[in-house]
Design a protein around this motif. Structure first.
Motif, PDB file in Angstrom:
ATOM      1  N   GLN A   1     -11.502  10.774   9.946  1.00 50.80           N
ATOM      2  CA  GLN A   1     -11.089  10.155  11.201  1.00 50.80           C
ATOM      3  C   GLN A   1     -11.691  10.868  12.388  1.00 50.80           C
TER       4      GLN A   1
ATOM      5  N   GLY B   1      -9.988   6.509   8.050  1.00 54.68           N
ATOM      6  CA  GLY B   1      -8.660   6.446   7.470  1.00 54.68           C
ATOM      7  C   GLY B   1      -8.584   6.015   6.019  1.00 54.68           C
ATOM      8  N   THR B   2      -9.703   5.905   5.318  1.00 54.48           N
ATOM      9  CA  THR B   2      -9.602   5.637   3.884  1.00 54.48           C
ATOM     10  C   THR B   2      -9.491   6.974   3.145  1.00 54.48           C
TER      11      THR B   2
ATOM     12  N   ARG C   1     -11.226  -0.185   2.417  1.00 58.79           N
ATOM     13  CA  ARG C   1     -10.921  -0.456   3.825  1.00 58.79           C
ATOM     14  C   ARG C   1     -10.791  -1.957   4.100  1.00 58.79           C
TER      15      ARG C   1
END
Ligand code: SF4
Lengths: 278, 497
Positions: A221, A215-216, B178
């Motif tokens: 994903q 998800g960065t 992240r």
């Protein structure tokens, strides 16, 4: 040459799996079980604490997505009556949805369908199976676990399974990592270069769903959006046995048996195969 | 803790200190209200030195350190990729970790911005060396065996020495971004996955930064458990390197035996922690519990360790006495000592080329302080064999430390009165944490606000050393590639971030 005699010194170290169950494999705590109808404050707290959001609170009770779970054990500590680790490594599944436990309505039917479709496709792969691996952004641990399969303990060659240096000779693609932006094109090209029939295995929670790293702006994903995934092997990382189960599931040699032992005709096939390869 | 300078004085100061013998450990960029802060971390006797400068908002770049401090080369390229700042005067600024398309917004990890998926340029690189008779061979990013993705380009310009370049961006996951906003506990889980074969070291370096922000002291038993798992991780990585060498040399029996040892070790690690990579052991403030997931008594762990060590020792002795193996490594992939010093090589790569530093003894952290100083031995020949000897020497040392840790734990009793961890509250602050990973010195610059992570910048030994990998190929680039790669023992996940 002293190495020659040395090779024999430790006797048989190779596992008999899948012909027989394996003591170490069976004792490895490879997945988290979610009790059916789990509700209440504790369960809600566990869902909130899950680092990957793997626990969904549904009306009929919580459901845990093993494809997102990184096995951190937090839910088991917070709500021990609803979540616990269970030994066993046969956690691979043929449908993404089958990783969500407890099973929902209609899941059994789609899984049976998936198995039949795959069996139809892999009919031609009975003699030997060639694997190709592509790292699409792993943390590096999955590669160790895959490489272990060629070592003396797992020795997949005895099952007629080999690694191939070229995608052109490969039947099965093992993909690790969440599917980074940088690997999209190379992953796709490798897949396309493989002859049909071909099977894709997503190895590890990152490859299945993105896990904790997904998800960065660059991580992806899961790889299912890039190549069509046939077998999902959860785990962060999955154990070598878990990956082996995924490979055997892909080629129709074992069935799905979450938390249980392999059973039925597939075991005889594996036996036949082992005889063939040796 | 920071010494501030204007950008030019910053270059002068860092160059002066490294000229005076301080080791350049890394350059860390962080977004701040007024622009981007750059911190150069330098090591000498005593605490780390941190020199800082501000690249003001709106500035296009900063004067590069690389012309005077060559060890900064990859750091400045990384900062260009992630922060969009040009290192003026840098000899080579092609993308390293993130080849954004022109006009794309750099991620600036730590800025808290939500970013759309990156659009990157993965087209093949034009040849770096121009001229007649130049040909380029590319390996990767998909490798021919079960390896992590990376692309090596070998350029062979006629008579001259081949030239090697690496493109590491394929696996870039945006890990630094992240971390932003995570809880402190989740940060430890992510740190374990930054460079998954060194999960324990990463968790230790990350958590010790938090512990120093909090001013917290880890309970003695927890410190010992950390040492136990970190040392087992070191042995596993070193065995992996030996195994890859043996495979490359066609020593099939040796390879099979080392694969066997490595697997037994991974199983022991799982028995102790529930994870074959020791994940979930190290938590902020201590460890998650006693090292006996499988309920093993200490003496049983001891005897497994003894058995394993004995078998490994016999095989290592034999392997280092097998002429066909040793000859293959001798003189292969030489990293000259002067270069290792100038580029501040770390870990077994540094120690094979006369760079003696090991932060377990030079800057002891946690229980290493009380377990007695390690005798760190360096080798000077700088070849693959030297690096292999360094690892072979570190294996018994690691086992020894494991036994010391277990003895210490037994002396403390089964459930130590002070517990396995101390609470790290909703802290605010910034600190540097470190650990000696199997690959070498690992640094974490961590900044938190009210118990949430604002900016985490890991600096792996793999990143620092890969820049030197390119220099270790004066000859035989094609035939010896596998050995030299195995002898560096780096992880691409740790390089690409
Ligand atoms: S064990 Fe899995 S489901 Fe439970 S909290 Fe951890 S990641 Fe979430």
């Amino acid at each position: 040459m002293p190495w020659v005699t040395r090779g024999l010194r430790e006797g048989i170290v190779t596992t008999r799996y899948p012909r027989r169950s394996d003591g170490y494999g069976a004792s490895f705590e490879g997945h988290v079980v979610c009790a059916s109808g789990a509700t209440g404050d504790e369960v809600e707290a566990a869902a909130a604490a899950c680092p990957t959001g793997a626990i969904a609170l549904e009306a009929a009770g919580a459901r845990l997505d093993r494809g997102s779970c990184i096995l951190c054990g937090r839910c088991c500590d917070i709500a021990p009556r609803s979540f616990h680790f269970e030994p066993g490594f046969e956690t691979a599944a043929l449908r993404r949805r089958a990783l969500v436990v407890p099973a929902g309505e209609g899941d059994d039917k789609t899984i049976t369908e998936a198995r039949e479709q795959l069996r139809e496709r892999v009919k031609g792969l009975r003699r030997s199976v060639h694997l190709r691996h592509v790292d699409a952004g792993s943390d590096g641990s999955e590669e160790w676990e895959i490489a272990a399969l060629t070592g003396p303990i797992y020795d997949i060659h005895r099952l007629g399974v080999f690694f191939s240096a070229s995608p052109r000779h490969a039947d099965v693609l093992l993909v690790t990592g969440a599917g980074t932006a940088g690997m999209q094109a190379s992953l796709r090209l490798t897949y396309e270069a493989m002859p049909s029939p071909k099977v894709v295995i997503a190895v590890g929670t990152d490859a299945v769903s993105g896990g904790l790293v997904g998800g960065t702006y660059a991580s992806g994903q899961g790889v299912a959006g890039t190549v069509p995934v046939d077998v999902f092997v959860p785990g962060s990382p999955p154990s070598p046995f878990g990956i082996l189960h995924g490979i055997l599931l892909a080629v129709g040699l074992v069935g799905e048996a979450p938390g249980g032992a392999v059973s039925g005709p597939s075991r005889d096939q594996a036996e036949e195969r082992e005889g063939m390869a040796s | 803790m920071l010494d501030w300078h204007d950008p030019r004085a910053f270059v002068r100061t860092v160059a002066k200190k490294s000229g005076e013998g301080a080791r350049f450990c890394g350059l860390f960029a962080s977004p701040v209200a007024e622009g981007t802060r750059l911190v150069a971390v330098l090591s000498h006797a005593g605490p780390f030195m941190a020199e800082a400068t501000l690249v003001p908002e709106g500035a296009e770049g900063f004067p590069a350190l690389t012309p005077t401090v060559p060890a900064a080369a990859w750091y400045e390229r990384e900062i260009k990729d992630l922060f969009g700042l040009e290192p003026f005067g840098h000899p080579r600024t092609d993308p390293l970790v993130l080849p954004l398309l022109p006009g794309a917004v750099p991620p600036r990890p730590g800025s808290g911005a939500q970013l759309p998926p990156a659009e990157i340029d993965t087209s093949p690189l034009p040849a770096h060396v121009q001229g007649e008779g130049v040909f380029t061979l590319s390996y990767g990013p998909v490798r021919s065996s079960v390896f992590e993705s990376v692309e090596y380009l070998v350029e062979t310009p006629g008579e001259r020495i081949p030239h090697l370049r690496a493109r590491v961006f394929y696996k870039h996951r945006g890990m630094e971004s992240r971390f932003c906003g995570l809880s402190l506990a989740d940060g430890a889980l992510l740190a374990e996955r930054y460079e998954g074969v060194a999960s324990v070291a990463h968790a230790i370096a990350y958590c010790s930064a938090l512990e120093s922000i909090a001013g917290a002291e880890v309970p003695p038993a927890a410190g010992l458990v950390r040492v136990l798992h970190a040392e087992l991780e070191r042995v596993a990585n070193h065995l992996d390197s030996v195994l890859r060498h043996a495979e490359g040399a066609g020593q099939a029996v040796a390879a099979a035996r080392f694969a066997n040892h490595k697997e037994r070790l991974q199983r022991l690690r799982a028995d102790l922690s529930g994870s074959r990579f020791g994940r979930g052991v190290v938590v902020p403030g201590g460890v998650s519990g006693a090292p006996n997931a499988a309920g093993l008594p200490v003496h049983a762990v001891m005897s497994s360790l003894d058995r394993l060590e004995e078998r490994i020792r016999e095989d290592l002795n034999l392997l280092t006495a097998t002429p066909s193996f040793v000859d293959r490594l001798r003189g292969t992939g030489v990293l000259p000592a002067e270069l290792a010093r100038a580029r501040a090589a770390v870990g077994p790569v540094g120690r094979g080329s006369g760079q003696v530093e090991d932060v377990r003894s030079s800057r002891p952290y946690g229980a290493y302080e009380s377990l007695g100083r390690l005798e760190v031995e360096d080798r000077v020949t700088g070849d693959a064999l030297a690096r292999q000897y360094v690892r072979a020497d570190e294996i018994p040392d690691a086992f020894h430390l494991c036994r010391q840790a277990l003895d210490g734990l037994e002396a403390l009793g089964p459930s130590p009165v002070v517990g396995w961890s101390v609470e790290i509250g909703p802290v605010t602050g910034e600190a540097l944490g470190w650990a000696e990973a199997p690959q070498g010195e690992l640094l974490y610059l961590v900044s938190a606000k009210d118990g949430r992570l604002v900016r985490v910048k890991p600096r792996s030994a793999s990143f620092h050393n890969l820049a030197l990998f390119m220099a270790a190929f004066p000859k035989d680039i094609l035939t010896d590639f596998a050995f030299i790669e195995a002898s560096f023992g780096l992880s691409m996940a740790g390089v690409a971030g």
